[in-house]
Design an enzyme around this catalytic site. Sequence first.
Site, PDB file in Angstrom:
ATOM      1  N   ASP A  35     -34.123  -8.050  51.511  1.00 38.95           N
ATOM      2  CA  ASP A  35     -34.900  -7.307  52.518  1.00 38.95           C
ATOM      3  C   ASP A  35     -34.748  -7.913  53.917  1.00 38.95           C
ATOM      4  OD1 ASP A  35     -35.946  -6.008  50.193  1.00 38.95           O
ATOM      5  OD2 ASP A  35     -37.562  -7.487  50.069  1.00 38.95           O
ATOM      6  N   GLU A  42     -38.900   3.718  50.699  1.00 40.01           N
ATOM      7  CA  GLU A  42     -39.434   2.445  51.212  1.00 40.01           C
ATOM      8  C   GLU A  42     -38.490   1.902  52.273  1.00 40.01           C
ATOM      9  OE1 GLU A  42     -39.688  -0.129  47.782  1.00 40.01           O
ATOM     10  OE2 GLU A  42     -37.516  -0.286  47.575  1.00 40.01           O
TER      11      GLU A  42
HETATM   12  O1  FUB Z   1     -38.524  -7.164  47.801  1.00 39.89           O
HETATM   13  C1  FUB Z   1     -39.590  -6.455  47.221  1.00 39.89           C
HETATM   14  C2  FUB Z   1     -39.454  -5.005  47.489  1.00 39.89           C
HETATM   15  O2  FUB Z   1     -38.210  -4.542  46.975  1.00 39.89           O
HETATM   16  C3  FUB Z   1     -39.405  -4.629  48.943  1.00 39.89           C
HETATM   17  O3  FUB Z   1     -40.636  -4.670  49.588  1.00 39.89           O
HETATM   18  C4  FUB Z   1     -38.786  -3.300  48.829  1.00 39.89           C
HETATM   19  O4  FUB Z   1     -38.354  -2.761  50.021  1.00 39.89           O
HETATM   20  C5  FUB Z   1     -37.669  -3.573  47.853  1.00 39.89           C
HETATM   21  O5  FUB Z   1     -36.542  -4.113  48.467  1.00 39.89           O
END
Ligand code: FUB
Length: 340
Positions: free
Chosen positions: A32, A239
């Site tokens: 991320d 997301e």
């Molecule tokens: O790294 C945890 C979660 O997985 C992140 O918040 C999301 O965007 C995904 O990458």
Amino acid sequence: HELQQRREGDDLGHLAAHAISQPLVTHIYTADPSAHVFDGKLYIYPSHDIDAGAPFDDDGGHFGMEDYHVLRMDSPAGEAVDCGVALHVRDVPWAEKQMWAPDAAYRDGRYYLYFPAKDPQGIFRIGVAVADHPEGPFTAEPTPMEGTYSIDPAVFEDEDGEHYLYFGGIWGGQLQKYRDNRFDPAHEEPTGDAPALGPRVGRLQAGMIQLAEPTREVVILDEHGQPLRADDHARRFFEGPWLHKFHGRYYLSYSTGNTHLLCYAVGDSPYGPFTYKGVILKPVVGWTTHHSICQFEGQWWLFYHDALLSGGVTHLRSVKCTPLQMDADGAIQTIDPYGA
Ligand code: FUB
């Protein structure tokens, strides 16, 4: 099981041989990546992946991260230096676990780290922590930011100096539990031809630790000017929102989650609406895909992650970067992470 390693049939050796870039660091797992240029250097704010021993579940409980490390690079071609622990969950009074994707911003001599974590009730909140240096150490505010929820904060600084906070993620990220900023555990992701849920956006106060206004939904339109449908899983927001500006226009990019794409949409205001334009990155090894876009000395770069280094363990990922081609007409060229 959908949250376990996707692409189990892939020949990981073949993909590794054709990978277009290598992990920025290999001594820890990172994911991320939110990249920024501060004081002429690149600073990357990633999640710090660990195997916390939590069982796999459909809400991503196996992503049990506990702290953040900041990476520093003199240039995208240079070595990435791990600046050490910038913030640990034990030092965040309101947070219990799952320090997921963070971002950072600078204003008036101070640096701000925005991060999601679960509170003791199992609800994701977004917190902010403050430092005098881009690598930290960061000191967390005692409570989460009022008016925020869900995951994946990203802060965009516009050319007039205003900062906007974007956030949101569905499924394990809990965004589907909210309507008009109100939580109801009965709410689910919309289905069929209902409009898909968008991420949230709100302008930040000058002090950077509170919103200046209630957040509003960011609408993503299709080529006919209609909101993307909830069942359009190849294009709808899942997301990882990110904002950048190119030739005066605003670019919202994000992950489509269960279809494993990074996509982008373009608009004329930081609030949107944005019109869907295309795919930035084809699927990587691992279930999640998450990125940032950053300009360094005139060249645009995509920072992203995959799970090749861990042999495809979906919660043990590595951040990478690769040049991003922004065409003069505003289009972004699609990248295949394994070069085909
Ligand atoms: O790294 C945890 C979660 O997985 C992140 O918040 C999301 O965007 C995904 O990458």
